[in-house]
Write a protein that holds these residues in place. Structure first.
Motif, PDB file in Angstrom:
ATOM      1  N   ASN A  12      17.135  11.570   1.445  1.00 19.30           N
ATOM      2  CA  ASN A  12      16.722  11.541   0.030  1.00 19.30           C
ATOM      3  C   ASN A  12      16.740  12.943  -0.563  1.00 19.30           C
ATOM      4  O   ASN A  12      17.160  13.156  -1.688  1.00 19.30           O
ATOM      5  CB  ASN A  12      15.302  10.965  -0.083  1.00 19.30           C
ATOM      6  CG  ASN A  12      15.278   9.485   0.236  1.00 19.30           C
ATOM      7  OD1 ASN A  12      15.553   8.662  -0.616  1.00 19.30           O
ATOM      8  ND2 ASN A  12      14.999   9.144   1.487  1.00 19.30           N
ATOM      9  N   SER A  13      16.262  13.902   0.241  1.00 20.34           N
ATOM     10  CA  SER A  13      16.265  15.292  -0.241  1.00 20.34           C
ATOM     11  C   SER A  13      17.699  15.805  -0.351  1.00 20.34           C
ATOM     12  O   SER A  13      18.035  16.544  -1.268  1.00 20.34           O
ATOM     13  CB  SER A  13      15.464  16.178   0.721  1.00 20.34           C
ATOM     14  OG  SER A  13      14.151  15.675   0.839  1.00 20.34           O
ATOM     15  N   GLU A  49      19.086  14.723  -3.515  1.00 20.06           N
ATOM     16  CA  GLU A  49      18.571  15.582  -4.598  1.00 20.06           C
ATOM     17  C   GLU A  49      19.324  16.911  -4.609  1.00 20.06           C
ATOM     18  O   GLU A  49      19.616  17.473  -5.658  1.00 20.06           O
ATOM     19  CB  GLU A  49      17.061  15.799  -4.396  1.00 20.06           C
ATOM     20  CG  GLU A  49      16.360  16.513  -5.514  1.00 20.06           C
ATOM     21  CD  GLU A  49      16.267  15.724  -6.826  1.00 20.06           C
ATOM     22  OE1 GLU A  49      16.893  14.649  -6.931  1.00 20.06           O
ATOM     23  OE2 GLU A  49      15.589  16.207  -7.746  1.00 20.06           O
ATOM     24  N   ASP A  93      10.876  19.141   0.089  1.00 15.92           N
ATOM     25  CA  ASP A  93      12.034  19.696  -0.615  1.00 15.92           C
ATOM     26  C   ASP A  93      11.584  20.252  -1.946  1.00 15.92           C
ATOM     27  O   ASP A  93      10.519  19.871  -2.474  1.00 15.92           O
ATOM     28  CB  ASP A  93      13.138  18.641  -0.786  1.00 15.92           C
ATOM     29  CG  ASP A  93      12.835  17.617  -1.897  1.00 15.92           C
ATOM     30  OD1 ASP A  93      13.173  16.436  -1.715  1.00 15.92           O
ATOM     31  OD2 ASP A  93      12.240  18.003  -2.920  1.00 15.92           O
ATOM     32  N   ARG A 115      13.191  17.875  -7.894  1.00 19.79           N
ATOM     33  CA  ARG A 115      12.447  17.609  -9.137  1.00 19.79           C
ATOM     34  C   ARG A 115      11.155  16.846  -8.834  1.00 19.79           C
ATOM     35  O   ARG A 115      10.278  16.737  -9.652  1.00 19.79           O
ATOM     36  CB  ARG A 115      13.298  16.773 -10.093  1.00 19.79           C
ATOM     37  CG  ARG A 115      14.505  17.506 -10.609  1.00 19.79           C
ATOM     38  CD  ARG A 115      15.467  16.558 -11.284  1.00 19.79           C
ATOM     39  NE  ARG A 115      16.121  15.671 -10.308  1.00 19.79           N
ATOM     40  CZ  ARG A 115      17.034  14.761 -10.660  1.00 19.79           C
ATOM     41  NH1 ARG A 115      17.348  14.587 -11.939  1.00 19.79           N
ATOM     42  NH2 ARG A 115      17.604  13.998  -9.749  1.00 19.79           N
ATOM     43  N   ILE A 151       9.827  13.131  -6.719  1.00 20.57           N
ATOM     44  CA  ILE A 151      10.073  11.703  -6.979  1.00 20.57           C
ATOM     45  C   ILE A 151       9.326  11.342  -8.263  1.00 20.57           C
ATOM     46  O   ILE A 151       8.176  11.760  -8.457  1.00 20.57           O
ATOM     47  CB  ILE A 151       9.536  10.827  -5.835  1.00 20.57           C
ATOM     48  CG1 ILE A 151      10.062  11.319  -4.487  1.00 20.57           C
ATOM     49  CG2 ILE A 151       9.919   9.364  -6.037  1.00 20.57           C
ATOM     50  CD1 ILE A 151       9.520  10.537  -3.295  1.00 20.57           C
ATOM     51  N   HIS A 161      19.666   7.267  -5.097  1.00 19.33           N
ATOM     52  CA  HIS A 161      18.761   7.718  -4.037  1.00 19.33           C
ATOM     53  C   HIS A 161      18.710   6.757  -2.870  1.00 19.33           C
ATOM     54  O   HIS A 161      18.883   5.564  -3.023  1.00 19.33           O
ATOM     55  CB  HIS A 161      17.389   7.990  -4.624  1.00 19.33           C
ATOM     56  CG  HIS A 161      17.449   9.320  -5.302  1.00 19.33           C
ATOM     57  ND1 HIS A 161      17.502  10.489  -4.593  1.00 19.33           N
ATOM     58  CD2 HIS A 161      17.616   9.644  -6.591  1.00 19.33           C
ATOM     59  CE1 HIS A 161      17.637  11.495  -5.434  1.00 19.33           C
ATOM     60  NE2 HIS A 161      17.711  11.010  -6.649  1.00 19.33           N
ATOM     61  N   ALA A 212      13.368   5.070   2.439  1.00 19.22           N
ATOM     62  CA  ALA A 212      11.969   5.524   2.411  1.00 19.22           C
ATOM     63  C   ALA A 212      11.003   4.386   2.721  1.00 19.22           C
ATOM     64  O   ALA A 212      10.070   4.548   3.511  1.00 19.22           O
ATOM     65  CB  ALA A 212      11.666   6.119   1.045  1.00 19.22           C
TER      66      ALA A 212
HETATM   67  C1  TTJ Z   1      15.174  10.960  -9.042  1.00 19.72           C
HETATM   68  O1  TTJ Z   1      15.611  11.204 -10.385  1.00 19.72           O
HETATM   69  C2  TTJ Z   1      14.685  11.887 -11.186  1.00 19.72           C
HETATM   70  C3  TTJ Z   1      13.769  12.831 -10.447  1.00 19.72           C
HETATM   71  O2  TTJ Z   1      14.258  13.211  -9.176  1.00 19.72           O
HETATM   72  C4  TTJ Z   1      14.930  12.265  -8.412  1.00 19.72           C
HETATM   73  C5  TTJ Z   1      14.261  12.088  -7.110  1.00 19.72           C
HETATM   74  O3  TTJ Z   1      13.856  11.026  -6.687  1.00 19.72           O
HETATM   75  N1  TTJ Z   1      14.215  13.245  -6.396  1.00 19.72           N
HETATM   76  C6  TTJ Z   1      13.803  13.339  -5.130  1.00 19.72           C
HETATM   77  C7  TTJ Z   1      13.451  12.353  -4.221  1.00 19.72           C
HETATM   78  N2  TTJ Z   1      13.651  14.531  -4.547  1.00 19.72           N
HETATM   79  N3  TTJ Z   1      13.241  14.354  -3.312  1.00 19.72           N
HETATM   80  C8  TTJ Z   1      13.078  13.065  -3.095  1.00 19.72           C
HETATM   81  C9  TTJ Z   1      12.569  12.572  -1.858  1.00 19.72           C
HETATM   82  C10 TTJ Z   1      12.161  13.524  -0.928  1.00 19.72           C
HETATM   83  C11 TTJ Z   1      11.634  13.115   0.276  1.00 19.72           C
HETATM   84  C12 TTJ Z   1      11.201  14.116   1.278  1.00 19.72           C
HETATM   85  C13 TTJ Z   1      11.483  11.758   0.572  1.00 19.72           C
HETATM   86  C14 TTJ Z   1      11.890  10.836  -0.395  1.00 19.72           C
HETATM   87  C15 TTJ Z   1      11.748   9.394  -0.111  1.00 19.72           C
HETATM   88  C16 TTJ Z   1      12.435  11.227  -1.612  1.00 19.72           C
END
Ligand code: TTJ
Length: 635
Positions: free
Chosen positions: A45-46, A49, A72, A75, A77, A115, A119
Motif C-alpha cells: 500500500n505504501s 502511494e 510511510d 498523504r 489513508i 490501492h 490491508a
Molecule cells: C489514497 O488517496 C488519497 C490519500 O492517500 C491515498 C492513500 O490511501 N495513501 C496511503 C495508504 N498511504 N499509505 C497507505 C497505507 C499505508 C500502510 C502502511 C498501510 C495501508 C493499508 C495503507
C-alpha cells in the motif's frame, strides 16, 4: 456497542470471518511464507502511494513482541467518511474485504494508483492491529482485534508528521507453524521492492535482539541498480547497464540487462512489482526482441554471414543478467503456481519498446553490440560442440561399462523406489556398496573432487569423466537436453565425509546440479546424507550423535562417566552395519533435502557466484561474515 452492530457491521465481520476460515485463499498459505506475505500486503500500500508520487520513505520495524510496524510519509489513508459505507476511509480499508484479493477474486491488486486490497486480510489474520493516520497535526488512531473494531477512529493527540503508521501482531491461532519473522526473508523482498520502485527509501530494523540490526535500501537507478547488484561478483563484459523504458497503451515497461563472462542466464521478471518465476508473455516479448535485434545487428555488422546459422536466443542470453518489470492494470496469471503472466498484449508492448530503444542503443554503442554478438557466436559454437559431445555421451552410455564403470546399480528399475548415493572415493564407495540395500540403492563413487563447473561452459564439462558418469547414471541429460521424466532415481543423495573436503565436494556437486540440472533440485530430488559425528559407547550400549548439541543430550541421558566417545572423521571409519543403520537405512537415517525458494532465487545465483566464481575478495568476505555459523569445522 449493540447500536454499532447493524446489518452492515455483521456483514463486515462475516467478510473477515471468511478470511480467517480460509486464509490460504488470500495469502497462499499460513506457513512461514504466508506469515511474511502479511508484511508485503501492508508495504504494497505504501509502495502504491510512492508510485503515485506522494511517499518517499517506508520504514519497516520488527518489534520486540514480534509485531511489525510499517510507517510511510505518504498523504495518510483518508479519514473522511466514505459515503458508501458510512465509515471513515481508513476503517473501510481495514475492515471491508475488497474484491480482487490475492488468491480470492481474480488477479493481483494493481500497483501505481489503485490501492492494495490486502490491508483487511492482514487485519483479519492479526491478533491485533493498530493504525495511526498522521494528518492535519493530529494522530487519528483505531485498533482492531482479529478484525473486530475496538473503538471508533479517535483523536490520539498531536503529531508533526504526515503519513500512515500500521502495527500488527499475526494471530498464532492462524499461523500455527510459526509467528516468528525472519530478518533475511524480509530483507530480500524489501530490497527487491526498492529496486523495483526507483527512488523510494525502504528501511528494515530489528529490535528483537540486544544489538539492533538495520538495513536501508534506496536505489535512484531502480532496476539498473538491480542488475548491477546481481552482477556484483561477476565480471561484466561492458560497463553499461542496457536500459529500455516506455508505455504502450496502459502497459508500463522497464527492462535492464548486462552480460557477464559466466555461462549462465539470469532473467528475473515482474508484474506490478510481483515476481513471476514462471515468466510469461512479458518475458517472451523481451526474448523475441533480443533475438531479432541481435541477429539483424550481427548480420548488419558482418559479424555473422547471411549464410551462417542464426544466433539462437540462448546464445545471445548466455551470461546475461536481466530484469523485466511491467505494470499492467488487469494481469492474468497462469501456470502451476499462478506465477506466469498470460496477457498476450504484453508481448507486443515489451517487444516494441525493446526493439526501438535497443536498436538505438546499439547504433550509439557499436563496441557493446560487437562484444555481445561475439560472445553469442562463441556460445553458438560451444552449443554445436556440446551437441556433438552429447551424441558421444548417448553412444557411449549405451555401452554400460564405458561411462558407468564405477556405478554399482540397484536391481529394482522403478525410479520411484530407487535412490543413488554419490560417495567420495573408493573406500567410502566400498563401505557403501557392502552396507546398502542392493534392490533400491545404487552407489556411484567419485574419484575425489569434481570439476568446478561455475567457470566452465557446457562443452568443457561434457569432457569430464566424473560429470559424464553422473549424467549417464541419472538418465536425464543436461541443460537444454534435460528431461526430468527420464530420471532413473527418485533420490540423489550426496554422501560425503563430515569434514572440510566432504563439504567442498558437496558444494561442487550442488554447483553442477544448480547450473546444469536445476530442475533436479527444484523438484526435490537432491538430498544430503547425514552421517553421525560421534559414536558414544557405555558398556553394551552404543549411541550416535549427529551434532554437538545431540552429543550433550546423549551424555546427559546415559551419564558422563565410563563412556568412550569416537569423533567420526569419515564414512570409512564405520563398519557396514553402522553405516547402514546410521546413514543409509531409510527407516533410521536423516536426510536433508536441498531446496530453492523461488522467492529468493536471485540470491541463490549470487551466492553460488560468490562461493564458486573467480573473484576471491567477495568469497573471503562471505566466509568471514558467515564463519560464526559454522560448527564442527575440523582443520
Ligand atoms: C489514497 O488517496 C488519497 C490519500 O492517500 C491515498 C492513500 O490511501 N495513501 C496511503 C495508504 N498511504 N499509505 C497507505 C497505507 C499505508 C500502510 C502502511 C498501510 C495501508 C493499508 C495503507
Amino acid at each position: 456497542m449493540s447500536a454499532e452492530y447493524g446489518a452492515d457491521q455483521i456483514q463486515i465481520l462475516e467478510g473477515l470471518e471468511a478470511v480467517r476460515k480460509r486464509p490460504g485463499m488470500y495469502i497462499g498459505s499460513t506457513s512461514v511464507k504466508g506469515l511474511h506475505h502479511l508484511v508485503y500486503e501492508i508495504v504494497d500500500n505504501s509502495i502504491d502511494e510512492a508510485l503515485a508520487g506522494f511517499c518517499t520513505e517506508i520504514n519497516v520495524s520488527i518489534n520486540k513482541d514480534n509485531s511489525i510496524t510499517v510507517i510511510d510519509n505518504g498523504r495518510g489513508i483518508p479519514i473522511g467518511i466514505n459515503h458508501k459505507a458510512g465509515l471513515p476511509g481508513v476503517e473501510v480499508v481495514f475492515t471491508i474485504l475488497h474484491a480482487g484479493g490475492k488468491f480470492g477474486g481474480g488477479g493481483y491488486k494493481v500497483s501505481g494508483g489503485l490501492h492494495g486490497v490486502g490491508a483487511s486480510v492482514v487485519n483479519a489474520l492479526s491478533e491485533w492491529l493498530e493504525v495511526v493516520v498522521h494528518v492535519d497535526g493530529i494522530r487519528h488512531k483505531q485498533r482492531y482485534e482479529r478484525g473486530k473494531v475496538m473503538y471508533p477512529l479517535k483523536d490520539d493527540g498531536p503529531t508533526d508528521f504526515v503519513g500512515t503508521e500500521v502495527t500488527f501482531l499475526p494471530d498464532k491461532v492462524i499461523f500455527t507453524e510459526t509467528t516468528r519473522f525472519e530478518y533475511d526473508i524480509l530483507k530480500h523482498r524489501l530490497r527487491e521492492m526498492a529496486f523495483l520502485t526507483k527512488g523510494v527509501k525502504i528501511t528494515l530494523t530489528d529490535y528483537r535482539e540486544e544489538k539492533v540490526r538495520k538495513d536501508t535500501f534506496h536505489y535512484e537507478g531502480g532496476i539498473k541498480e538491480y542488475v548491477t547488484y546481481l552482477n556484483k561478483n561477476k565480471e561484466a563484459l561492458y560497463d553499461n547497464i542496457i536500459y529500455c523504458e516506455g508505455v504502450k497503451g496502459d502497459i508500463q515497461v522497464e527492462v535492464a540487462f548486462q552480460h557477464n563472462d559466466s555461462y549462465s542466464e539470469n532473467c528475473y521478471s515482474f508484474v506490478n512489482n510481483i515476481t513471476t518465476p514462471e515468466g510469461g508473455t512479458h518475458l517472451t516479448g523481451f526474448k523475441i526482441a533480443l533475438t531479432n535485434i541481435f541477429n539483424d545487428y550481427a548480420r548488419g555488422k558482418k559479424i555473422i554471414k547471411d549464410s551462417d546459422p542464426k544466433l539462437e536466443g540462448e546464445d545471445i542470453r548466455e551470461g546475461m543478467t536481466a530484469i523485466i518489470s511491467i505494470k499492467i492494470p488487469e494481469p492474468q496469471f497462469e501456470g502451476q503456481t499462478k506465477q506466469k503472466l498470460g496477457n498476450s498484449e504484453a508481448i507486443g508492448a515489451v517487444q516494441s519498446i525493446v526493439n526501438e530503444q535497443l536498436t538505438y542503443f546499439l547504433e550509439q554503442n557499436p563496441n557493446v553490440g560487437k562484444t555481445i554478438c561475439e560472445k553469442a557466436v562463441n556460445a553458438q559454437r560451444a552449443r554445436e560442440a556440446a551437441r556433438k559431445a552429447r551424441e558421444t555421451v548417448r553412444k557411449k552410455s549405451t555401452l554400460e561399462g564405458g561411462l558407468l564403470g564405477k556405478l554399482a546399480p540397484c536391481t529394482d528399475k522403478d525410479p520411484e523406489k530407487s535412490e543413488i548415493f554419490i560417495v567420495e572415493g573408493d573406500s567410502a564407495g566400498g563401505s557403501a556398496k557392502s552396507a546398502r540395500n542392493r534392490a533400491t540403492q545404487a552407489i556411484l563413487p567419485l574419484r575425489g573432487k569434481i570439476l568446478n563447473v561455475e567457470k566452465s561452459r557446457i562443452d568443457k564439462i561434457l569432457g569430464n569423466a566424473e560429470i559424464l558418469t553422473m549424467i549417464t547414471a541419472f538418465g536425464t541429460g543436461i541443460h537444454d537436453d534435460f528431461d526430468i521424466s527420464k530420471l532413473n532415481y527418485n533420490k540423489i543423495i550426496i554422501m560425503t565425509d563430515a569434514d572440510v573436503d566432504g563439504a567442498h565436494i558437496s558444494t561442487l556437486l550442488l554447483t553442477f546440479f544448480y547450473r546444469f540440472m536445476p530442475e533436479l533440485i527444484k523438484q526435490g530430488h537432491v538430498y544430503l546424507a547425514m552421517p553421525p559425528l560421534y559414536k558414544i559407547a557405555k558398556g553394551k550400549t552404543v549411541r550416535y550423535a549427529y551434532s554437538d548439541d545431540e552429543l550433550d543430550k546423549v551424555l546427559n541421558e546415559i551419564g558422563r562417566e565410563n563412556n568412550t566417545i569416537q569423533r567420526y572423521k569419515g564414512l570409512g571409519e564405520m563398519d557396514k552395519e553402522q553405516l547402514w543403520e546410521t546413514t543409509m537405512d531409510p527407516e533410521q537415517r536423516i536426510l536433508r533435502r536441498v531446496v530453492i525458494d523461488e522467492e529468493t532465487a536471485s540470491e541463490v545465483d549470487v551466492t553460488f557466484t560468490t562461493l564458486m566464481g573467480e573473484k576471491v575478495e567477495p568469497r573471503r568476505e562471505f566466509i568471514e561474515a558467515n564463519a560464526k555459523y559454522v560448527k564442527n569445522l575440523d582443520i
